[in-house]
Design a protein around this motif. Structure first.
Motif, mmCIF file in Angstrom:
data_model
loop_
_atom_site.group_PDB
_atom_site.id
_atom_site.type_symbol
_atom_site.label_atom_id
_atom_site.label_comp_id
_atom_site.label_asym_id
_atom_site.label_seq_id
_atom_site.Cartn_x
_atom_site.Cartn_y
_atom_site.Cartn_z
ATOM 1 N N ALA A 52 0.849 -1.186 0.000
ATOM 2 C CA ALA A 52 0.000 0.000 0.000
ATOM 3 C C ALA A 52 0.886 1.237 0.000
ATOM 4 O O ALA A 52 2.007 1.213 0.519
ATOM 5 N N THR A 53 0.380 2.319 -0.591
ATOM 6 C CA THR A 53 1.170 3.531 -0.696
ATOM 7 C C THR A 53 0.319 4.773 -0.434
ATOM 8 O O THR A 53 -0.911 4.717 -0.456
ATOM 9 N N VAL A 54 1.028 5.885 -0.218
ATOM 10 C CA VAL A 54 0.416 7.214 -0.160
ATOM 11 C C VAL A 54 1.050 8.041 -1.261
ATOM 12 O O VAL A 54 2.274 8.229 -1.276
ATOM 13 N N VAL A 55 0.235 8.521 -2.200
ATOM 14 C CA VAL A 55 0.740 9.362 -3.282
ATOM 15 C C VAL A 55 0.611 10.818 -2.860
ATOM 16 O O VAL A 55 -0.375 11.216 -2.239
ATOM 17 N N VAL A 56 1.612 11.623 -3.179
ATOM 18 C CA VAL A 56 1.710 12.999 -2.702
ATOM 19 C C VAL A 56 1.751 13.959 -3.884
ATOM 20 O O VAL A 56 2.389 13.682 -4.899
ATOM 21 N N GLN A 57 1.072 15.090 -3.730
ATOM 22 C CA GLN A 57 1.001 16.102 -4.792
ATOM 23 C C GLN A 57 2.378 16.591 -5.210
ATOM 24 O O GLN A 57 3.321 16.539 -4.423
ATOM 25 N N THR A 58 2.456 17.107 -6.437
ATOM 26 C CA THR A 58 3.706 17.692 -6.921
ATOM 27 C C THR A 58 3.520 19.123 -7.418
ATOM 28 O O THR A 58 4.483 19.885 -7.446
ATOM 29 N N VAL A 59 2.308 19.474 -7.856
ATOM 30 C CA VAL A 59 2.056 20.825 -8.365
ATOM 31 C C VAL A 59 0.890 21.455 -7.617
ATOM 32 O O VAL A 59 -0.033 20.758 -7.184
ATOM 33 N N CYS A 60 0.950 22.767 -7.457
ATOM 34 C CA CYS A 60 -0.060 23.480 -6.664
ATOM 35 C C CYS A 60 -1.188 23.973 -7.557
ATOM 36 O O CYS A 60 -1.363 25.182 -7.766
ATOM 37 N N VAL A 61 -1.943 23.024 -8.089
ATOM 38 C CA VAL A 61 -3.124 23.329 -8.897
ATOM 39 C C VAL A 61 -4.241 22.397 -8.448
ATOM 40 O O VAL A 61 -3.984 21.242 -8.093
ATOM 41 N N PRO A 62 -5.493 22.865 -8.449
ATOM 42 C CA PRO A 62 -6.588 22.045 -7.920
ATOM 43 C C PRO A 62 -6.796 20.733 -8.660
ATOM 44 O O PRO A 62 -7.128 19.713 -8.059
ATOM 45 N N THR A 85 -4.671 22.107 -1.799
ATOM 46 C CA THR A 85 -5.706 23.109 -1.982
ATOM 47 C C THR A 85 -5.124 24.434 -1.527
ATOM 48 O O THR A 85 -4.136 24.465 -0.780
ATOM 49 N N ASP A 86 -5.697 25.510 -1.974
ATOM 50 C CA ASP A 86 -5.178 26.830 -1.642
ATOM 51 C C ASP A 86 -5.521 27.165 -0.197
ATOM 52 O O ASP A 86 -6.670 27.500 0.122
ATOM 53 N N LEU A 87 -4.545 27.075 0.676
ATOM 54 C CA LEU A 87 -4.781 27.340 2.095
ATOM 55 C C LEU A 87 -5.164 28.784 2.359
ATOM 56 O O LEU A 87 -5.770 29.087 3.396
ATOM 57 N N THR A 88 -4.818 29.675 1.454
ATOM 58 C CA THR A 88 -5.093 31.095 1.674
ATOM 59 C C THR A 88 -6.478 31.510 1.184
ATOM 60 O O THR A 88 -6.893 32.652 1.398
ATOM 61 N N ALA A 89 -7.194 30.601 0.524
ATOM 62 C CA ALA A 89 -8.516 30.937 -0.009
ATOM 63 C C ALA A 89 -9.547 31.039 1.114
ATOM 64 O O ALA A 89 -9.547 30.226 2.037
ATOM 65 N N PRO A 90 -10.446 32.017 1.054
ATOM 66 C CA PRO A 90 -11.480 32.137 2.099
ATOM 67 C C PRO A 90 -12.380 30.910 2.196
ATOM 68 O O PRO A 90 -12.915 30.616 3.269
ATOM 69 N N ARG A 112 -0.797 19.226 1.277
ATOM 70 C CA ARG A 112 0.568 19.735 1.248
ATOM 71 C C ARG A 112 0.646 20.930 0.310
ATOM 72 O O ARG A 112 -0.078 20.996 -0.687
ATOM 73 N N HIS A 113 1.505 21.872 0.660
ATOM 74 C CA HIS A 113 1.811 23.011 -0.203
ATOM 75 C C HIS A 113 3.329 23.052 -0.377
ATOM 76 O O HIS A 113 4.076 22.677 0.537
ATOM 77 N N GLN A 114 3.780 23.551 -1.521
ATOM 78 C CA GLN A 114 5.217 23.615 -1.783
ATOM 79 C C GLN A 114 5.830 24.806 -1.026
ATOM 80 O O GLN A 114 6.316 25.780 -1.630
ATOM 81 N N VAL A 129 -2.837 31.716 5.978
ATOM 82 C CA VAL A 129 -2.374 30.325 5.962
ATOM 83 C C VAL A 129 -2.804 29.622 7.238
ATOM 84 O O VAL A 129 -3.240 28.454 7.215
ATOM 85 N N HIS A 130 -2.708 30.313 8.362
ATOM 86 C CA HIS A 130 -3.124 29.731 9.636
ATOM 87 C C HIS A 130 -4.604 29.351 9.591
ATOM 88 O O HIS A 130 -4.995 28.285 10.071
ATOM 89 N N ARG A 131 -5.420 30.210 8.992
ATOM 90 C CA ARG A 131 -6.841 29.900 8.847
ATOM 91 C C ARG A 131 -7.025 28.634 8.009
ATOM 92 O O ARG A 131 -7.857 27.772 8.321
ATOM 93 N N GLY A 132 -6.246 28.520 6.935
ATOM 94 C CA GLY A 132 -6.332 27.332 6.103
ATOM 95 C C GLY A 132 -5.902 26.068 6.827
ATOM 96 O O GLY A 132 -6.519 25.009 6.682
ATOM 97 N N LEU A 133 -4.856 26.185 7.626
ATOM 98 C CA LEU A 133 -4.407 25.027 8.402
ATOM 99 C C LEU A 133 -5.454 24.593 9.413
ATOM 100 O O LEU A 133 -5.624 23.394 9.678
ATOM 101 N N ARG A 134 -6.169 25.547 9.982
ATOM 102 C CA ARG A 134 -7.256 25.193 10.905
ATOM 103 C C ARG A 134 -8.342 24.409 10.170
ATOM 104 O O ARG A 134 -8.936 23.478 10.726
ATOM 105 N N ALA A 135 -8.589 24.786 8.923
ATOM 106 C CA ALA A 135 -9.574 24.054 8.131
ATOM 107 C C ALA A 135 -9.110 22.632 7.841
ATOM 108 O O ALA A 135 -9.918 21.689 7.855
ATOM 109 N N VAL A 136 -7.821 22.456 7.589
ATOM 110 C CA VAL A 136 -7.268 21.113 7.378
ATOM 111 C C VAL A 136 -7.474 20.270 8.637
ATOM 112 O O VAL A 136 -7.899 19.108 8.569
ATOM 113 N N ALA A 137 -7.191 20.858 9.795
ATOM 114 C CA ALA A 137 -7.401 20.150 11.060
ATOM 115 C C ALA A 137 -8.876 19.821 11.248
ATOM 116 O O ALA A 137 -9.233 18.706 11.660
#
Length: 293
Positions: A52-62, A85-90, A112-114, A129-137
């Protein structure tokens, strides 16, 4: 090789016919300027005991995340997706919910973001960014950190401010293996590891080393540093395929990782190569003693 059932917690896939990879530039990265599919990885993973694996993003596009989730929805090797996803988006919370509701959305396990490409060393501490991280949590996802050593202090501050979010340090924070230096990287890593909501991937080391100098004798001081700082219960194996092929093959990377943790007990090695990834990412992968999510 590792026992069957190993989880590779970090690799990439891309199809240049469907989506460009603008970061692949210059002669050094030229071998990566082709498509890499799960069908290319599967026989290598199988030969190494990876199921089993976890694949990780490479480019910052939706679009990339949706494509990776759709691939994971088909079952098989890919058990989880760390997307973007764009962490800075409202509307970041809505964007995460939409990913969850789409094909393969149940395989979304992290974001993940680059950050390594951000010129601001304090990018992770920005209010948006902090707001976006809270949404991830809030979405119950992990957050993968791809940072360079000088960005580790901001990563540590962000993790301290968000104790409910699991921060996963990719590639040990990219230590300067090619130069042989340990500080200030090691001090930064120890301060991050002092926070209980942080874990670290034993990944991406061979490409930070000088060509031909990626054996366990060269990588050992860096692996020993994170083993001491995080402990084997907060360390995850990842191949970083196909980027690792710039230096070594898939089986070589797995074998080197095994050598780096050879001094651990069987239970601790099982944690590094299997159980920790299941627990951190909530993978639906059968592992003795770990309930599937």
């Amino acid at each position: 090789m590792t026992a069957p059932g190993t989880v590779d917690a970090h690799h990439h896939l891309w199809d240049l016919a469907a989506r460009p990879q603008p970061w692949i530039t210059g002669a050094a990265l030229a071998p990566l300027a082709r498509s890499f599919h799960v069908e290319d990885l599967a026989p290598r993973a199988r030969a190494a005991g990876v199921s089993a694996t976890v694949v990780v993003q490479t480019v910052c596009v939706p679009g990339e995340t949706s494509e990776l989730l759709a691939l994971a929805a088909g079952g098989g090797l890919v058990a989880g997706v760390v997307g973007w996803t764009d962490l800075t988006a409202p509307d970041v919370a809505d964007a995460l919910a939409a990913l969850r509701e789409g094909p393969g959305g149940d395989r979304l396990v992290g974001i993940r973001h680059q950050v390594q490409e951000e010129p601001d060393p304090g990018w992770l501490l920005r209010p948006d960014v902090h707001r976006g991280l809270r949404a991830v949590a809030g979405a119950g996802l992990a957050y993968d950190l791809v940072v360079r050593p000088h960005q580790l202090p901001a990563a540590t501050a962000a993790a301290a401010r968000l104790p409910g979010l699991t921060f996963v340090l990719d590639h040990l924070g990219k230590p300067p293996i090619a130069t042989g230096a340990l500080e200030p990287w090691a001090g930064h890593v120890r301060r991050l590891a002092a926070l209980p909501n942080t874990v670290c991937k034993l990944s991406g080391l061979v490409t930070e080393a000088a060509p031909g100098r990626w054996g366990s004798e060269h990588l050992g001081p860096y692996a020993d540093t994170v083993l001491d700082a995080f402990g084997p219960r907060r360390l995850l194996f990842g191949s970083d395929w196909p980027v690792c092929t710039l230096r070594a093959g898939y089986s070589d990377v797995v074998r080197t990782a095994e050598q780096l943790v050879a001094g651990l007990s069987p239970g601790e090695r099982d944690a590094v190569f299997r159980r920790n990834a299941v627990l951190v990412y909530g993978l639906d992968v059968p592992v003795p003693g770990v309930a599937a999510t």
